[in-house]
Design a protein around this motif. Structure first.
Motif, PDB file in Angstrom:
ATOM      1  N   TYR A  74      63.847 -34.908 -75.478  1.00  0.00           N
ATOM      2  CA  TYR A  74      64.009 -35.947 -76.491  1.00  0.00           C
ATOM      3  C   TYR A  74      64.736 -37.153 -75.911  1.00  0.00           C
ATOM      4  CZ  TYR A  74      65.515 -38.615 -80.452  1.00  0.00           C
ATOM      5  OH  TYR A  74      65.735 -39.662 -81.310  1.00  0.00           O
ATOM      6  N   PHE A  75      65.855 -36.892 -75.260  1.00  0.00           N
ATOM      7  CA  PHE A  75      66.677 -37.968 -74.728  1.00  0.00           C
ATOM      8  C   PHE A  75      65.931 -38.749 -73.652  1.00  0.00           C
ATOM      9  CE2 PHE A  75      69.854 -39.678 -71.834  1.00  0.00           C
ATOM     10  CZ  PHE A  75      70.582 -40.454 -72.728  1.00  0.00           C
ATOM     11  N   SER A  76      65.239 -38.060 -72.780  1.00  0.00           N
ATOM     12  CA  SER A  76      64.466 -38.736 -71.732  1.00  0.00           C
ATOM     13  C   SER A  76      63.421 -39.670 -72.344  1.00  0.00           C
ATOM     14  CB  SER A  76      63.792 -37.716 -70.826  1.00  0.00           C
ATOM     15  OG  SER A  76      64.751 -36.949 -70.146  1.00  0.00           O
ATOM     16  N   GLY A  77      62.753 -39.191 -73.379  1.00  0.00           N
ATOM     17  CA  GLY A  77      61.776 -40.030 -74.068  1.00  0.00           C
ATOM     18  C   GLY A  77      62.426 -41.208 -74.760  1.00  0.00           C
ATOM     19  N   LEU A  78      63.602 -40.985 -75.320  1.00  0.00           N
ATOM     20  CA  LEU A  78      64.326 -42.035 -76.037  1.00  0.00           C
ATOM     21  C   LEU A  78      64.717 -43.164 -75.100  1.00  0.00           C
ATOM     22  CD1 LEU A  78      65.711 -42.793 -78.768  1.00  0.00           C
ATOM     23  CD2 LEU A  78      67.737 -41.618 -77.898  1.00  0.00           C
ATOM     24  N   ILE A  79      65.250 -42.843 -73.946  1.00  0.00           N
ATOM     25  CA  ILE A  79      65.744 -43.905 -73.073  1.00  0.00           C
ATOM     26  C   ILE A  79      64.663 -44.554 -72.228  1.00  0.00           C
ATOM     27  CG2 ILE A  79      68.054 -42.913 -73.004  1.00  0.00           C
ATOM     28  CD1 ILE A  79      67.469 -42.187 -70.049  1.00  0.00           C
ATOM     29  N   THR A  80      63.496 -43.931 -72.140  1.00  0.00           N
ATOM     30  CA  THR A  80      62.445 -44.563 -71.362  1.00  0.00           C
ATOM     31  C   THR A  80      61.538 -45.421 -72.226  1.00  0.00           C
ATOM     32  OG1 THR A  80      61.067 -42.585 -71.505  1.00  0.00           O
ATOM     33  CG2 THR A  80      62.435 -42.834 -69.535  1.00  0.00           C
ATOM     34  N   LYS A  81      61.716 -45.373 -73.556  1.00  0.00           N
ATOM     35  CA  LYS A  81      60.963 -46.261 -74.446  1.00  0.00           C
ATOM     36  C   LYS A  81      61.576 -47.653 -74.321  1.00  0.00           C
ATOM     37  CE  LYS A  81      61.415 -44.347 -78.485  1.00  0.00           C
ATOM     38  NZ  LYS A  81      61.275 -43.908 -79.862  1.00  0.00           N
ATOM     39  N   LYS A  82      60.806 -48.595 -73.909  1.00  0.00           N
ATOM     40  CA  LYS A  82      61.326 -49.964 -73.789  1.00  0.00           C
ATOM     41  C   LYS A  82      60.267 -50.917 -74.223  1.00  0.00           C
ATOM     42  CE  LYS A  82      65.274 -50.720 -71.638  1.00  0.00           C
ATOM     43  NZ  LYS A  82      66.114 -51.655 -71.174  1.00  0.00           N
ATOM     44  N   ARG A 103      68.723 -44.744 -66.039  1.00  0.00           N
ATOM     45  CA  ARG A 103      67.364 -44.185 -65.971  1.00  0.00           C
ATOM     46  C   ARG A 103      67.059 -43.715 -64.547  1.00  0.00           C
ATOM     47  NH1 ARG A 103      66.084 -48.737 -68.917  1.00  0.00           N
ATOM     48  NH2 ARG A 103      64.743 -49.509 -67.269  1.00  0.00           N
ATOM     49  N   LYS A 104      67.526 -44.452 -63.545  1.00  0.00           N
ATOM     50  CA  LYS A 104      67.345 -44.022 -62.156  1.00  0.00           C
ATOM     51  C   LYS A 104      68.119 -42.737 -61.908  1.00  0.00           C
ATOM     52  CE  LYS A 104      67.893 -45.427 -57.309  1.00  0.00           C
ATOM     53  NZ  LYS A 104      67.840 -44.065 -56.893  1.00  0.00           N
ATOM     54  N   LEU A 139      68.886 -40.444 -64.080  1.00  0.00           N
ATOM     55  CA  LEU A 139      68.159 -39.368 -64.759  1.00  0.00           C
ATOM     56  C   LEU A 139      66.933 -38.961 -63.939  1.00  0.00           C
ATOM     57  CD1 LEU A 139      67.820 -37.532 -67.240  1.00  0.00           C
ATOM     58  CD2 LEU A 139      66.515 -39.383 -68.291  1.00  0.00           C
ATOM     59  N   HIS A 140      66.252 -39.930 -63.371  1.00  0.00           N
ATOM     60  CA  HIS A 140      65.091 -39.626 -62.539  1.00  0.00           C
ATOM     61  C   HIS A 140      65.502 -38.862 -61.284  1.00  0.00           C
ATOM     62  CE1 HIS A 140      62.162 -40.483 -59.323  1.00  0.00           C
ATOM     63  NE2 HIS A 140      61.279 -40.267 -60.289  1.00  0.00           N
ATOM     64  N   ASP A 141      66.571 -39.337 -60.633  1.00  0.00           N
ATOM     65  CA  ASP A 141      67.028 -38.717 -59.387  1.00  0.00           C
ATOM     66  C   ASP A 141      67.677 -37.350 -59.611  1.00  0.00           C
ATOM     67  OD1 ASP A 141      66.121 -40.990 -58.132  1.00  0.00           O
ATOM     68  OD2 ASP A 141      68.124 -41.844 -57.800  1.00  0.00           O
ATOM     69  N   TYR A 142      68.327 -37.195 -60.752  1.00  0.00           N
ATOM     70  CA  TYR A 142      69.036 -35.953 -61.094  1.00  0.00           C
ATOM     71  C   TYR A 142      68.622 -35.522 -62.492  1.00  0.00           C
ATOM     72  CZ  TYR A 142      71.866 -37.713 -57.275  1.00  0.00           C
ATOM     73  OH  TYR A 142      72.272 -38.202 -56.071  1.00  0.00           O
ATOM     74  N   PRO A 143      67.453 -34.903 -62.632  1.00  0.00           N
ATOM     75  CA  PRO A 143      66.926 -34.571 -63.961  1.00  0.00           C
ATOM     76  C   PRO A 143      67.867 -33.728 -64.819  1.00  0.00           C
ATOM     77  CG  PRO A 143      65.312 -34.104 -62.254  1.00  0.00           C
ATOM     78  CD  PRO A 143      66.567 -34.488 -61.565  1.00  0.00           C
ATOM     79  N   GLY A 144      68.787 -33.006 -64.218  1.00  0.00           N
ATOM     80  CA  GLY A 144      69.709 -32.180 -64.989  1.00  0.00           C
ATOM     81  C   GLY A 144      70.961 -32.898 -65.443  1.00  0.00           C
ATOM     82  N   VAL A 145      71.022 -34.220 -65.274  1.00  0.00           N
ATOM     83  CA  VAL A 145      72.244 -34.952 -65.591  1.00  0.00           C
ATOM     84  C   VAL A 145      72.645 -34.812 -67.059  1.00  0.00           C
ATOM     85  CG1 VAL A 145      71.207 -37.222 -66.032  1.00  0.00           C
ATOM     86  CG2 VAL A 145      73.529 -37.072 -65.157  1.00  0.00           C
ATOM     87  N   ILE A 146      71.684 -34.756 -67.949  1.00  0.00           N
ATOM     88  CA  ILE A 146      72.008 -34.621 -69.367  1.00  0.00           C
ATOM     89  C   ILE A 146      72.584 -33.240 -69.646  1.00  0.00           C
ATOM     90  CG2 ILE A 146      71.048 -34.570 -71.707  1.00  0.00           C
ATOM     91  CD1 ILE A 146      68.953 -36.620 -70.590  1.00  0.00           C
ATOM     92  N   VAL A 147      71.935 -32.224 -69.120  1.00  0.00           N
ATOM     93  CA  VAL A 147      72.415 -30.861 -69.309  1.00  0.00           C
ATOM     94  C   VAL A 147      73.807 -30.702 -68.704  1.00  0.00           C
ATOM     95  CG1 VAL A 147      72.003 -28.444 -68.713  1.00  0.00           C
ATOM     96  CG2 VAL A 147      70.114 -29.878 -69.478  1.00  0.00           C
TER      97      VAL A 147
END
Length: 112
Positions: free
Chosen positions: A104-112, A54-55, A57-65
């Motif tokens: 979608y993925f960002s929302g999925l992994i930040t749901k806790k 999650r960090k 993804l936050h630091d590198y928002p394009g990591v999924i792409v």
């Protein structure tokens, strides 16, 4: 005064469909590395809900792409699919697809 609900990223139907058909077989519906092929890749599919990811993804928002476009593990994804008889049809990715998948993925992994 009415309270407005925040947008639910998991309601993104295009992003959800892309994730479900192209990612969940390894990462699992919950992104915890629990899909049916998770332990059939080497290295095993990581849990993408960890604080470290999650960090990232936050630091590198394009990591999924970049994971989809660049496949940093080389041939790992296609090889794992091939070795397990899984055929994923080619997809002509659009900018909207990348945005939807990321949302979608960002929302999925930040749901806790």
């Amino acid at each position: 005064m009415a309270i407005q609900a925040s947008p639910c990223f998991a309601d993104n139907s295009n992003g959800k469909q892309l994730y479900s058909s192209r990612c969940a077989m390894c990462h699992g519906a919950d992104a915890r590395g629990t899909g049916p092929l998770a332990n059939k890749s080497n290295p095993p599919t990581p849990d993408l809900t960890t604080a470290a990811f999650r960090k990232r993804l936050h630091d590198y928002p394009g990591v999924i792409v970049s994971s989809v476009i660049l496949r940093p593990n080389g041939d790992l994804i296609p090889r794992t699919l091939r070795e397990n008889g899984v055929k994923v049809p080619p997809h002509a990715w659009t900018v909207k697809d990348f945005r939807d998948l990321n949302e979608y993925f960002s929302g999925l992994i930040t749901k806790k």
